[in-house]
Design an enzyme around this catalytic site. Structure first.
Site, mmCIF file in Angstrom:
data_model
loop_
_atom_site.group_PDB
_atom_site.id
_atom_site.type_symbol
_atom_site.label_atom_id
_atom_site.label_comp_id
_atom_site.label_asym_id
_atom_site.label_seq_id
_atom_site.Cartn_x
_atom_site.Cartn_y
_atom_site.Cartn_z
ATOM 1 C CE LYS A 1 -3.239 1.885 4.908
ATOM 2 N NZ LYS A 1 -2.915 1.329 3.575
ATOM 3 C CB SER B 1 -0.943 0.020 1.210
ATOM 4 O OG SER B 1 -0.214 0.056 2.418
#
EC number: 3.4.21.53
Length: 638
Positions: free
Chosen positions: A546, A503
């Site tokens: 996040k 990611s």
């Protein structure tokens, strides 16, 4: 593309407006696939037509099993009978089994007693009555065996024992969740009489297998496989349709006592998670033959495949089982938001019954303390705040380290070759998002990209794959025909544990391109996303955590209006953010951008057009190409 505030969560107001006035509690909402599989399994007769039910976390198994017969109208292919053991005139240690219709066991024992008590020459009327009343072939055979016998002719001190006594309306299923040899198959106990160890009819104990005989037996698969040997024994029973008794006692104490095996005709449903199912299919060649039907219960309710209205019946079931105060109208929207947040998709709602019950019970406790008759939106919000407070200690410590400068993270200004990637930290049972500083440097070399985390053995295999992909992208764009006389190093700064996952590959690629083009990156923007060899940005996990982790840091330092997050376009359907983030985006104090290609991300980060950036990189590579490469070690030294 900048994302508007209204796209950062589902349309909760519209959803809440669809709540009906009344609902019928139903735990099976959204489980059509699994219900159809169970219906198929129960409609097929034979030894090789059992089923495996995949039970996701939060599913209340007993509630589901109790509701299934009412909705499907289970009809057993075999009648459920009462089972008895009776004294064998030919052997004291080998009692015979007899089946009679459900509810007839007690009357059969009484009539059998009368039959043996009567004189042999006057038994005929009673014999005819018993044959007409108890129509089992085993009853007929046994009466033939004892037609001329009396009590004195029968060995032992006991005439009969009722092993399984079915109610007038037998239960639709038997559930065995504490699986042992005795609880599943039954046991034969021993007794000591004047120093002699033996067994007798009343010491035969049935297990769940015999109690469910003729019906449906549900078994907890995990419990079953924790006990060595039980699976092999169950397979033998299912293949032979006979339940043989294990000899009583153990290696030190054993007695010969062997009741006649009982015929078994039933449907078995194993319940467990998908890992158990996959392992069984892989390691046991008999499993697919015996259990061909998979009932896959879902943990999500997809609004893309079904309307919202039935979900309120499921919520009514959750409210009933939680035994809480009624929900106020303004509580529906936050409850639905919580249900979607658990699934990580805007168009899916959770079917995790236990998680929803816990949520409502916590809110109910707050409402009780405040002496409120309903659970309101404020109570639900307070539950979320309390959970954040309980679980947020490690996240606060991590954020404090950044705020105090122990971990260096910039949220303003511009820096060449430095970017804020977004990561998810799982520690001590809590999960939270936080930024991680990634830096890149370039120098004259052979065109390779050195991953310092990999060299220091702090990189997992998936992260290493991501670095190799971004290396391939750069080679494909800038060195398709000529060798690239430039190398680079890239690293997660102040990272002391293994880094894994892809990611951060988008952030790493943008950081590397910034160093190549000598174009500064806006430090107020953090970024997450995976990337392929052609620069397309791909979805990642935990996007909400996040974003919220980086927002919390920016909020603690003070929002400037220039801070924000870049995410993959493919993750838009997963956005379900905290109300504070949504409010900041609506006030344009924080921004969220979605991109589909690395060039779009790079333009946002550097405020320069992609063509201009790539032209700088090509010019730099061209200049390095004409530098004379030293040919020996002393030339490089001097």
């Amino acid at each position: 593309m900048r994302i508007a505030a209204q796209a950062l969560q589902p349309n909760l107001t519209e959803w809440a407006a669809q709540r009906p006035v009344t609902s019928a509690p139903n735990p099976l909402i959204g489980q059509q696939r699994a219900l159809h599989a169970i219906e198929q399994a129960l409609s097929i007769c034979g030894r090789y037509a059992h089923g495996f039910i995949v039970t996701p976390a939060g599913l209340r198994v007993l509630d589901v099993l109790a509701e299934l017969p009412t909705q499907q109208g289970w009809q057993s292919a075999h009648s459920q009978c009462d089972w008895l053991y009776v004294a064998n005139p030919d052997s004291a240690n080998q009692p015979l089994c007899i089946d009679v219709n459900a509810g007839q066991a007690d009357s059969f024992v009484i009539k059998l007693w009368e039959f043996l008590q009567a004189a042999v020459n006057v038994r005929q009327p009673l014999l005819e009555y018993m044959l007409e009343t108890f129509t089992s072939a085993r009853v007929k055979h046994y009466l033939e065996l004892i037609s001329d016998k009396t009590f004195d002719d029968l060995p032992g001190a006991e005439l009969a024992t009722i092993l399984v006594r079915q109610p007038a309306q037998p239960e639709p299923f038997t559930y065995c969740d504490r699986v042992t040899d005795a609880s599943l198959f039954g046991s034969i106990r021993l007794q000591s009489v004047e120093g002699t160890i033996s067994s007798d009819l009343h010491l035969i104990e049935p297990g769940a297998l015999l109690r469910a005989n003729g019906g449906v037996l549900a078994i907890d698969a995990e419990e079953l496989f924790l006990q060595p040997g039980l699976w092999r024994k169950l397979k033998y029973v299912l293949r032979t349709s006979m339940m043989h008794w294990q000899a009583p006692g153990d290696a030190h104490i054993a007695a010969y006592y062997q009741p006649e095996p009982i015929p078994v005709q039933l449907k078995v449903l194993l319940l467990g998670d998908r890992d158990i199912y996959a392992q069984l299919r892989e390691v046991d060649r008999d499993f697919d033959n015996l259990f061909p039907y998979l009932a896959d219960f879902s943990s999500h309710y997809s609004l893309a495949q079904a309307p919202l209205a039935p979900y309120f019946d499921y919520l009514a079931y959750v409210e009933r089982e939680a035994a809480v105060r009624p929900l106020a109208p303004d509580a529906i929207a936050p409850l639905l938001k919580f249900a979607t947040r658990l699934t990580d998709f805007q168009t899916e709602l959770t079917l995790d019954t236990i998680a929803l019950m816990q949520f409502l019970r916590e809110a109910n406790g707050i409402a009780a303390q405040q002496q409120q008759q309903q659970i309101s939106a404020a109570h639900l919000e307070q539950v979320l705040e309390q959970r954040k407070q309980r679980d947020g200690y490690i996240a606060e410590l991590s954020r404090r380290a950044i705020l105090e400068g122990q971990v260096y993270i910039e949220t303003s200004g511009q820096v060449i070759g430095q970017i804020n990637g977004l990561t998810v930290v799982t520690a001590g049972g809590s999960e939270f998002g936080e930024p991680s500083r990634i830096t890149a440097t370039v120098h004259y070399g052979d065109g390779d990209i050195i991953d310092i985390d990999r060299k220091s053995e702090l990189s997992g295999s998936i992260h290493t794959k991501g670095v190799m992909i971004l290396s391939a992208y750069i080679a494909n764009v800038f060195a398709r025909n000529d060798a690239m006389s430039l190398s680079a190093t890239i690293v997660f700064e102040q990272s002391y544990h293994e880094v894994d996952g892809d990611s951060a590959s988008l952030a790493e690629l943008c950081c590397l391109l910034s160093a190549l083009a000598e174009a500064p990156i806006e430090q107020g923007l953090a970024i997450t996303g995976a990337v392929d060899q052609f620069g397309r940005v791909q979805a990642i996990g935990a996007v909400n955590e996040k974003i919220e982790g980086y927002f919390a840091l920016c909020q603690a330092r003070g929002l400037t209006g220039k801070q924000g997050v870049i995410i993959p376009q493919a993750n838009l359907s997963q956005l379900n953010l905290d109300h504070e983030v949504i409010a900041a985006v609506a006030a344009e104090k924080f921004h969220i951008y979605a991109v589909e290609h690395v060039t779009a991300a790079l333009e946002l980060l550097t405020n320069e057009p992609q063509k201009q950036l790539y032209a700088k990189i090509e010019q730099r590579l061209s200049e390095l190409q004409h530098i004379e490469k030293p040919t020996s070690w002393w030339q490089r030294w001097f």
